[in-house]
Write a protein that holds these residues in place. Structure first.
Motif, PDB file in Angstrom:
ATOM      1  N   TYR A 129       0.717  -1.266   0.036  1.00 12.02           N
ATOM      2  CA  TYR A 129       0.142   0.140  -0.046  1.00 12.02           C
ATOM      3  C   TYR A 129       1.021   1.244  -0.148  1.00 12.02           C
ATOM      4  O   TYR A 129       0.427   2.136  -0.489  1.00 12.02           O
ATOM      5  N   LEU A 130       1.976   1.252   0.528  1.00 11.36           N
ATOM      6  CA  LEU A 130       2.847   2.275   0.469  1.00 11.36           C
ATOM      7  C   LEU A 130       3.410   2.355  -0.860  1.00 11.36           C
ATOM      8  O   LEU A 130       3.656   3.693  -1.525  1.00 11.36           O
ATOM      9  N   ASP A 131       3.658   1.348  -1.614  1.00 12.80           N
ATOM     10  CA  ASP A 131       3.810   1.472  -3.116  1.00 12.80           C
ATOM     11  C   ASP A 131       2.949   2.077  -3.836  1.00 12.80           C
ATOM     12  O   ASP A 131       2.901   2.924  -4.827  1.00 12.80           O
ATOM     13  N   ILE A 132       1.857   1.744  -3.496  1.00 17.55           N
ATOM     14  CA  ILE A 132       0.393   2.425  -4.130  1.00 17.55           C
ATOM     15  C   ILE A 132       0.508   3.888  -4.041  1.00 17.55           C
ATOM     16  O   ILE A 132      -0.039   4.493  -5.014  1.00 17.55           O
ATOM     17  N   VAL A 133       0.813   4.267  -2.845  1.00 15.11           N
ATOM     18  CA  VAL A 133       0.623   5.781  -2.682  1.00 15.11           C
ATOM     19  C   VAL A 133       1.989   6.356  -2.906  1.00 15.11           C
ATOM     20  O   VAL A 133       2.403   7.649  -2.795  1.00 15.11           O
ATOM     21  N   GLY A 134       3.062   5.576  -3.507  1.00 14.45           N
ATOM     22  CA  GLY A 134       4.333   6.148  -4.090  1.00 14.45           C
ATOM     23  C   GLY A 134       5.424   6.220  -3.108  1.00 14.45           C
ATOM     24  O   GLY A 134       6.274   7.234  -3.167  1.00 14.45           O
ATOM     25  N   LEU A 135       5.135   5.809  -1.994  1.00 15.88           N
ATOM     26  CA  LEU A 135       6.177   6.025  -0.844  1.00 15.88           C
ATOM     27  C   LEU A 135       6.900   4.661  -0.167  1.00 15.88           C
ATOM     28  O   LEU A 135       7.368   4.714   1.004  1.00 15.88           O
ATOM     29  N   LYS A 136       7.040   3.767  -1.133  1.00 16.82           N
ATOM     30  CA  LYS A 136       7.806   2.363  -0.606  1.00 16.82           C
ATOM     31  C   LYS A 136       9.113   2.691  -0.158  1.00 16.82           C
ATOM     32  O   LYS A 136       9.751   2.121   0.626  1.00 16.82           O
ATOM     33  N   ASP A 137       9.791   3.826  -0.949  1.00 18.06           N
ATOM     34  CA  ASP A 137      11.194   4.013  -0.691  1.00 18.06           C
ATOM     35  C   ASP A 137      11.297   5.074   0.704  1.00 18.06           C
ATOM     36  O   ASP A 137      12.312   5.016   1.295  1.00 18.06           O
TER      37      ASP A 137
END
Length: 227
Positions: A129-137
């Motif tokens: 879900y962090l990847d979905i909102v563009g914050l996986k990094d």
């Protein structure tokens, strides 16, 4: 025909008694559908947040009924309501409510852990879900290392991690500059809204009105206009 997500009828909430009685919400009725973004707008003190609290199962109304997907939430037991809220409602607070001692990914995993998902699986899903909102990094940083817009996206990821049907935002752009606020709401409409989810946004920020499918206007505890 769209399916009803929320049906509120005759909702009222007051505080105090006699001469000290203050009516915050005065016999408000409205509906919200799956697949749409509904705004509830109005000036500060118009009753928006109180209404939001009643339809999300936080504050019990003095009168009226709230049906969420056909279920009368205020006839549920406290345990039933808590379970329903955990599984069906995602809430994004105005001030994010992120835990400063947890990492970003741990913050997103909170609703999954509350649902008894094991730790490793909770972390895996939270990263998705962090990847979905563009914050996986940014997953392993504390919230203090994130910008206001990034913290808002973390709060969104946390709210949708348990896959709720009803997603509620309380003044999502209040702490953001105009450009960032528009980007957040545009992101929500493009990537979070779907035919099986209803999004309700309480705001008085006219800069983001263009992203609404419908708008309900409130003043002095009443609905005065609806689109």
């Amino acid at each position: 025909m769209k399916k009803l997500a929320v049906e509120a009828t005759g909702l009222a909430k007051w505080f105090g008694e006699g001469e000290a009685k203050t009516i915050a919400v005065n016999e408000v009725s409205f509906t919200a559908n799956l697949g749409e973004i509904l705004y509830i707008v109005g000036p500060s003190g118009s009753g928006k947040t109180t209404l939001l609290s009643m339809i999300s199962g936080i504050l019990k109304p003095n009168a009226g009924q709230v049906l969420l997907e056909g279920k009368d939430i205020w006839r549920m037991s406290s345990d039933e309501l808590a379970d329903f809220r955990l599984n069906k409602i995602g809430f994004v607070f105005q001030d994010y409510h992120l835990f400063s001692r947890l990492t970003t990914v741990e913050n997103v995993a909170i609703p999954l852990i509350l649902k008894k998902c094991d730790w490793d699986e909770s972390m895996r899903i939270a990263l998705e879900y962090l990847d979905i909102v563009g914050l996986k990094d940014r997953a392993y940083l504390p919230p203090v290392k994130l910008s206001g817009g990034e913290q808002q996206r973390v709060a969104i990821a946390r709210a949708i991690a348990s896959r709720p049907d009803i997603l509620i935002f309380d003044e999502p752009t209040a702490s953001l500059d105009g450009d960032t606020g528009r980007k957040i709401v545009e992101f929500v409409k493009q990537h979070i809204l779907n035919e099986n989810r209803c999004i309700i946004i309480v705001t008085h920020d006219s800069r983001i009105f263009e992203y609404a499918d419908r708008i309900i206007h409130m003043e002095d505890g009443k609905i005065v206009e609806g689109d």
